[in-house]
Every structure is written in structure tokens, then in C-alpha cells.
Design a protein around this motif. Sequence first.
Motif, short mmCIF file in Angstrom:
data_model
loop_
_atom_site.label_atom_id
_atom_site.label_comp_id
_atom_site.label_asym_id
_atom_site.label_seq_id
_atom_site.Cartn_x
_atom_site.Cartn_y
_atom_site.Cartn_z
N VAL A 45 -8.15 -3.43 -4.54
CA VAL A 45 -7.57 -2.95 -3.28
C VAL A 45 -6.04 -2.94 -3.36
CG1 VAL A 45 -7.34 -3.44 -0.81
CG2 VAL A 45 -9.58 -3.61 -1.91
N GLY A 64 -10.10 -1.98 2.65
CA GLY A 64 -10.49 -2.92 1.61
C GLY A 64 -11.58 -3.88 2.03
N GLU A 93 -9.99 -10.28 -8.44
CA GLU A 93 -8.89 -9.31 -8.50
C GLU A 93 -8.33 -9.34 -9.93
OE1 GLU A 93 -6.30 -10.04 -4.68
OE2 GLU A 93 -7.41 -11.86 -5.26
N ASN A 134 0.77 -1.24 0.00
CA ASN A 134 0.00 0.00 0.00
C ASN A 134 0.80 1.30 0.00
OD1 ASN A 134 0.81 -0.51 2.67
ND2 ASN A 134 -1.04 0.34 3.56
N GLY A 190 -10.89 3.68 2.06
CA GLY A 190 -11.23 2.78 0.97
C GLY A 190 -12.43 3.36 0.24
N SER A 234 -14.76 -2.12 1.97
CA SER A 234 -15.16 -1.82 0.59
C SER A 234 -15.85 -3.02 -0.04
CB SER A 234 -13.95 -1.40 -0.25
OG SER A 234 -13.44 -0.16 0.18
N ASN A 235 -15.27 -4.19 0.10
CA ASN A 235 -15.88 -5.38 -0.48
C ASN A 235 -17.17 -5.76 0.23
OD1 ASN A 235 -14.05 -5.85 -2.61
ND2 ASN A 235 -12.58 -6.78 -1.22
N ASP A 274 -11.97 -6.22 -7.62
CA ASP A 274 -11.32 -5.89 -6.35
C ASP A 274 -9.93 -5.34 -6.67
OD1 ASP A 274 -9.83 -5.87 -4.02
OD2 ASP A 274 -10.68 -7.74 -3.24
N THR A 299 -13.68 -1.86 -6.31
CA THR A 299 -13.37 -1.56 -4.90
C THR A 299 -11.89 -1.23 -4.75
OG1 THR A 299 -13.02 -3.92 -4.42
CG2 THR A 299 -15.22 -3.02 -4.04
N VAL A 300 -11.60 -0.23 -3.92
CA VAL A 300 -10.22 0.21 -3.71
C VAL A 300 -9.97 0.50 -2.24
CG1 VAL A 300 -10.01 1.23 -6.03
CG2 VAL A 300 -10.80 2.65 -4.13
N ALA A 301 -8.68 0.62 -1.90
CA ALA A 301 -8.21 1.05 -0.59
C ALA A 301 -6.69 1.24 -0.74
CB ALA A 301 -8.56 0.03 0.49
N LYS A 302 -5.91 0.78 0.21
CA LYS A 302 -4.45 0.76 0.17
C LYS A 302 -3.83 1.96 -0.55
CE LYS A 302 -4.07 -4.26 0.82
NZ LYS A 302 -3.58 -4.28 2.18
#
Length: 462
Positions: free
Chosen positions: A263, A126, A228, A67, A300, A129-130, A261, A287-290
Motif C-alpha cells: 500500500v 489499503g 510490508e 501517497n 486500491g 485491500s488487506n 502489503d 495489496t496496493v492503494a495510495k
Amino acid sequence: MNENIIEEKVDIQKLKSLDKKYYLHPTTSIHQQQENGPTVIFKEGQGIYLTDVYDDVYIDGLSSLWNVNIGHGRQEMVDAVSTQMGRLAYSSSFQGFSHDPVICLSQKIATMTPGDLNVSFFTSGGSESNETAFKLIRNYWKLKGEAERTKIIGLNRGYHGITMGATSATGIAQFQNMSTANAPDFLHAKAFQLDCELGDKSNPNYRESIRGIIEKEGADTIAAVILEPVQGAGGINIPPDGYLQAVRQLCDEYGILMIADEVITGFGRTGEMFGVNNWGVVPDVLTVAKGITSGYIQLGAVIIRETIRDELAELSSDIFFHGFTYSGHPTACAAALKNIEIVENENLVVNAKNMEAEILKGFKYLESKHPTVSKIRAIGLMGAFELFADRANEVPFEPSQMVAQKVVQECMKRKLIVRPVIFEGSNIITIAPPLITNKEQIGTIIEILSEALTVVEKELIR
């Protein structure tokens, strides 16, 4: 030392004792932590490097947890967060409340995502988010009068997080087995069965493919497929060309929503801003984060197509009964905006793509020098290779030999942090250094990996 204050002169032994007594570590052997204390105690980071309390400097070959894309110690991030905290540290987004950082970030993301993925819902990471994506999609089908569409299909070796639904979607047994019960209506398909997804029923894996599961369960019970673009925690598994397009076509064929996904792969990791861009695919939900903040603060997002948002608005005037306390956190949004600015201004996505060639070059060197190394792969600044007792015949090492773990330990001795993947008897070594990593630093990573492999191979090969 006061147990609540870390003084400038750190009592390291006291810190270790306090860690053992009070801190339950995530994804760590509790037994080993209680016996040995923390593996390393870090005190600062700069660029691709981390420094521990003994002043030893490590290469962060994993961007910590895939990340820290822009690297550690960026003063611009400190300034952005500090400024926002001085203005408005926190404000809720419930009841339609808003603020300028979340509005600006939502708009910025819409300019970056493919297709009409223009509407963002914010989370703290993440898993959230999912989890949100699953709830939102099931609510969507219910409002459309298709409440029986509840099932989510994921892929074996896919990883989607550790909340109840996210764990249930994850296709790695170790995470699912941690709990005595998982959420219902999650199914898992064999990954990367391109021919099957294109309709080849003669393939022996057909029944285990996404298409085979859809036909078995009935398309009218399937809410979504989640995958992913590149499997991260499962071992940096890159799909064959045409696979994501085939899944997109399959979802369109049966009217099923597709969740990407991103993330790990989002915000430049694969040498494209988003992983799906490598294959020209537009999912229905992303979906995102990191990498959205490079880990400087938790954030996220779930990004959906405008058409889905419009349908939700048309189908119901009721309150959307889902939200986190920190959804749209203003300080986190300010951090994300500055992080994205750095990624763009410093051309870090291009750098990630350029460094892919350096990783592959280095892995080819390892393959030529070390008889255990095989199945090298990389995309952007993430790569992996596998270790075999007999690579020509893909004969694995015995799990009791702990080969991947030993290589990682030898790397740690040489101050390089990489990650082993040992699911299902595999021995995979993965790297994913920050997007600021240069050619010389990749070379150093390869040299250390080679030294570590030499030590382990001497023990294994008599």
C-alpha cells in the motif's frame, strides 16, 4: 458565510469554528482539535508544495500520507478524471458488469507486477485491500477442503489498516487498543528474524519468529503470512538482505500463502515499481492503494496469482460473495491509468532510486552534526532516522520529553511536513516526499531538519 459553501473570500476563523463543530478528524487527538481547531487548513497544492489559507507554503515531506507520488496539482489528472466523468462517472462491477477503464487498468497492472500476479480485484483503499485479501484467502482454503487454515501471521510494527481484520493484523498496539475487541486468528511475529526463518532454533527469538509460530500453532492452521516489504508507519524499517526470500521459502515449505502489503511501497516509492522487486520475491497476493492514483481519487487493489484465480473458478461455481459499491470505479480507474502513465513517462521510479542517495547523504550530514541522530536509513524516496539521549549506547529519551514530536513541530514552524513515529518509546523522524522531488529540494528538507534538531537539542542538552 453559508455553512455549506466555502466562498472565494474565506472567513478563516469561521472555517476553524466549523471544523471544530462538525468534523471528526482521523488519527488526531479529538481533545486537542476541540481545544485548538485544525492544525492547518490547506487550500491548494502544486508539485511538492501545499499552500494554506494564510498563503503560507509548506514542503509536503510525506507526500501527504505516503501517497501523492506524482505531486500535487497535475492538470493531466484533472483532465483524465473530467473526461471519464463525462463518459461514465460510475458503473457497478457486480453481476459480471464491466467497463473499459477497469479492463485496461487490470491489464496494465498485470504488465507491471512480478511473476504471474495478473488478476486484480479493486477496492477503495489499503484497509479494504488487506481485508479483502484475508477473506479471499480464507475462502480459498475452505474451498480446497482446508477450512481450519484461518490464521494470519503479521509482524510486530507492521501496519495494515484500520478495518477490523486489518487492525487485527497490524502489529502496533496503539491501533489494536483503540477497540475493545479484535478479530480472531491474527498472530504477530517478531520482525526481521532472518536466522530464525532459516531454521536456527538456537536463536533466543526463535519462538517469536514466523517459523516458531508456525511450528507452535501447526502449519495446517495457518492461512497466510502478511508483511510490508518495508514497514512504513512502523518507522520505515527495512528488512535485512535475504529476509523476504527466507519468508517466501518458509511459506513454500509449509504451503502457506504470502501476502505483500505494498500500500505504501507500491508504484515506485522504493526505487522499484514494487517493493518486493528489491529482493526478487513474488508473493501469492499483493495489496496496493495510495500510489496507484497518487491520492487524486480513492482506489486500491488486491492482485493475485492467476493460478489462485483458476483454482477458485474450478472449485466453486457459486457467486463470490464479496464486493464493494466502488469496486472497479470507472473514474478511479481512469485516474490510475493516467497516474501510472505519468510515473512511467517521467521515469519517477528511477528518480526515486537516484534520490535515495541524496537522502542518505543528507542524513549522514545530520548524523555528523547532531549528537542525537542515529540509525539513518533510506530506500527510494522514503527514509528515517532515530533520536537518542545517548546514541552510542542507544539510550532513549524519556517519553515525557516528546523529542520526535518537538522536532516535527519545529519543522512545521519552518514549513516542512514530516512525521514522528513514537511507538514503543521510539523517537523516529520519517520522510517520504513525492517521487518528483529533486536534489535541491532534498537539500532544503535536510537544512530544515537540521535547524529543527538544533533548536530541540539546545533544550535537551545542557
